[in-house]
Scaffold this motif. Structure first.
Motif, PDB file in Angstrom:
ATOM      1  N   ALA A 122      40.938 -40.865 -83.767  1.00  0.00           N
ATOM      2  CA  ALA A 122      39.871 -40.002 -83.260  1.00  0.00           C
ATOM      3  C   ALA A 122      40.232 -39.616 -81.832  1.00  0.00           C
ATOM      4  N   ALA A 123      39.905 -38.376 -81.452  1.00  0.00           N
ATOM      5  CA  ALA A 123      40.349 -37.857 -80.147  1.00  0.00           C
ATOM      6  C   ALA A 123      39.925 -38.772 -78.998  1.00  0.00           C
ATOM      7  N   ALA A 124      38.696 -39.272 -79.033  1.00  0.00           N
ATOM      8  CA  ALA A 124      38.216 -40.095 -77.915  1.00  0.00           C
ATOM      9  C   ALA A 124      38.959 -41.422 -77.853  1.00  0.00           C
ATOM     10  N   HIS A 125      39.343 -41.931 -79.015  1.00  0.00           N
ATOM     11  CA  HIS A 125      40.075 -43.202 -79.024  1.00  0.00           C
ATOM     12  C   HIS A 125      41.514 -42.990 -78.566  1.00  0.00           C
ATOM     13  N   ARG A 135      38.861 -44.897 -62.437  1.00  0.00           N
ATOM     14  CA  ARG A 135      37.995 -43.834 -62.957  1.00  0.00           C
ATOM     15  C   ARG A 135      38.824 -42.955 -63.891  1.00  0.00           C
ATOM     16  N   ARG A 136      38.484 -43.010 -65.151  1.00  0.00           N
ATOM     17  CA  ARG A 136      39.268 -42.298 -66.167  1.00  0.00           C
ATOM     18  C   ARG A 136      38.455 -41.132 -66.703  1.00  0.00           C
ATOM     19  N   ARG A 137      38.861 -39.952 -66.263  1.00  0.00           N
ATOM     20  CA  ARG A 137      38.014 -38.789 -66.562  1.00  0.00           C
ATOM     21  C   ARG A 137      37.976 -38.453 -68.040  1.00  0.00           C
ATOM     22  N   ARG A 138      39.089 -38.776 -68.768  1.00  0.00           N
ATOM     23  CA  ARG A 138      39.036 -38.480 -70.209  1.00  0.00           C
ATOM     24  C   ARG A 138      37.881 -39.229 -70.867  1.00  0.00           C
ATOM     25  N   ASP A 139      37.718 -40.495 -70.483  1.00  0.00           N
ATOM     26  CA  ASP A 139      36.665 -41.311 -71.105  1.00  0.00           C
ATOM     27  C   ASP A 139      35.281 -40.799 -70.710  1.00  0.00           C
ATOM     28  N   LEU A 140      35.164 -40.358 -69.447  1.00  0.00           N
ATOM     29  CA  LEU A 140      33.872 -39.822 -68.997  1.00  0.00           C
ATOM     30  C   LEU A 140      33.535 -38.554 -69.772  1.00  0.00           C
ATOM     31  N   ARG A 141      34.521 -37.669 -69.902  1.00  0.00           N
ATOM     32  CA  ARG A 141      34.303 -36.420 -70.643  1.00  0.00           C
ATOM     33  C   ARG A 141      33.939 -36.692 -72.092  1.00  0.00           C
ATOM     34  N   ASN A 142      34.629 -37.674 -72.694  1.00  0.00           N
ATOM     35  CA  ASN A 142      34.396 -37.980 -74.110  1.00  0.00           C
ATOM     36  C   ASN A 142      33.163 -38.848 -74.335  1.00  0.00           C
ATOM     37  N   GLY A 143      32.580 -39.318 -73.248  1.00  0.00           N
ATOM     38  CA  GLY A 143      31.452 -40.241 -73.411  1.00  0.00           C
ATOM     39  C   GLY A 143      31.887 -41.555 -74.041  1.00  0.00           C
ATOM     40  N   PHE A 144      33.163 -41.910 -73.876  1.00  0.00           N
ATOM     41  CA  PHE A 144      33.652 -43.178 -74.446  1.00  0.00           C
ATOM     42  C   PHE A 144      33.430 -44.285 -73.427  1.00  0.00           C
ATOM     43  N   LEU A 145      32.344 -44.999 -73.587  1.00  0.00           N
ATOM     44  CA  LEU A 145      31.995 -46.016 -72.600  1.00  0.00           C
ATOM     45  C   LEU A 145      32.005 -47.407 -73.206  1.00  0.00           C
TER      46      LEU A 145
END
Ligand SMILES: Cc1cc2nc3c(=O)[nH]c(=O)nc-3n(C[C@H](O)[C@H](O)[C@H](O)COP(=O)(O)O)c2cc1C
Ligand SMILES: CCCCC(=O)C(=O)O
Length: 347
Positions: free
Chosen positions: A16-19, A160-170
């Motif tokens: 999955a893209a977020a993973h 601070r990992r912007r990909r995770d913030l954008r993807n809402g992967f918290l």
């Protein structure tokens, strides 16, 4: 799949893209993430010839443990996000390859199940603000047969990992958890990992007081810190910028390595990680004085593609490439590699 980049490309289509982004990504502008792999382009090898390399010996001994090759598995979080085999699958592959798995504190399977594979493993620890809980965890992993504690020291705060913030992967999806953070062990709810900005060198005295396991510090880049670790009796260090996930703009491990090795001499083994994707990358690190290297993302990509078999394939590709690179450099054993083989270009 004929190389680690092939495995990485195959993995991209399976997650999955977020993973995928959580595994692949780095901090902030990802300058250090990119630099980690780019750095190896600036090293060139100056091979020796006619040295009789009919039998190559890739074994090394680190912290008294004999490894079939100088490549360990770096601690990475959340293996069940990559594949249902999870950390147990990674452990099976490490055992088959004759190397050590450094199990992340953020593993999604219990340390006891990992140990049951027969793998030799070290445990990566973020010292928690709750020292009583940290002590329970250290005792638990020691009881499971852990061979060393790898204390990560590059994370007083979380990058601070912007990909995770954008993807809402918290957080982990439902059904997955950090199984070694259940408190009480095995049955309680998993604790969230806490960051400890107040951590300082005194933590080593505290750790020595609760465990006799060898202590490895992971995330050293400055030679003065390496010296301090040696003076404090730390058993080994890992030169690392955390795969570009913590301080963006940090120096790369391979570039930081020579000054660290120079500063500590043979007082303690120096390992390095970050951007190692080729047998020649491993060879370069060994020639510049590393006792061994560790790989992070390639293992996750192997896992994503084919579970334990995929990880095994990644390790065997690296072994085969290192073996060929050593032969082509005229080295029949790791100890035959020295800095005379390495030239730095573009500087
Ligand atoms: C997805 C991911 C999770 C990671 N989790 C941890 C961790 O839990 N603890 C830790 O000390 N380092 C962690 N790291 C850093 C790795 O141990 C290692 O330093 C880095 O991945 C090496 O670089 P490479 O991925 O280019 O091989 C993680 C890295 C990645 C990519
Ligand atoms: C919440 C787990 C943190 C794992 C880690 O160290 C990383 O992602 O780099």
């Amino acid at each position: 799949m004929f190389s680690l980049p092939d495995v990485a490309a195959a993995a991209a289509g399976r997650l999955a893209a977020a993973h995928y982004d959580f595994f692949a990504g780095g901090a902030d502008d990802e300058r250090t993430l990119r630099a980690n792999t780019d750095a190896f382009d600036r090293y060139r090898l100056r091979p020796r010839v006619l040295r009789g390399v009919g039998e190559r010996d890739l074994t090394v001994t680190v912290l008294g443990q004999s490894l079939s090759m100088p490549v360990l598995i770096a601690p990475t979080a959340f293996h069940r996000l990559a594949h249902p085999d999870g950390e147990v699958g990674t452990a099976r592959a490490a055992a088959a390859a004759g190397t050590v798995l450094v199990l992340s504190m953020a593993a999604t399977q219990p340390v006891e199940q990992v140990a049951a594979t027969g793998v030799r493993f070290w445990f990566q620890l973020y010292v928690q603000p709750d020292r009583a809980f940290t002590e329970r965890l250290v005792r638990r992993v020691a009881a499971a047969g852990c061979g060393a504690l790898v204390v990560t020291v590059d994370s007083p705060v979380f990058g601070r990992r912007r990909r995770d913030l954008r993807n809402g992967f918290l957080d982990l999806p439902a059904g997955l958890a950090c199984e070694n953070l259940r408190d009480p062990a095995g049955s309680g709810p998993p604790r969230a990992i806490g960051w400890e900005p107040g951590l300082n060198w005194d933590v080593l005295d505290w750790l020595r007081g609760i465990t006799s396991l060898p202590i490895v510090l992971k995330g050293i880049l400055h030679p003065a810190d390496a010296v301090r670790a040696a003076e404090r009796g730390v058993d080994a260090i890992i030169v690392s910028n955390h795969g570009g996930r913590q301080l963006d703009a940090a120096v790369t491990g391979i570039d930081a390595l020579p000054a660290v090795v120079d500063a500590v001499g043979d007082r303690l083994p120096v390992l390095v990680d970050g951007g190692i994707r080729r047998g020649t990358d491993v060879l370069t690190a060994l020639a510049l004085g590393a006792s061994a290297v560790a790989v992070g993302r390639p293992v996750l990509w192997g896992l994503a593609v084919a579970g334990a078999d995929g990880v095994r394939q990644v390790l065997e590709l690296l072994r085969d490439e290192l073996d060929r690179a050593m032969a082509l450099c005229g080295a029949d054993r790791v100890a035959a590699l020295g800095p005379d083989l390495v030239e730095t270009v573009g500087r």
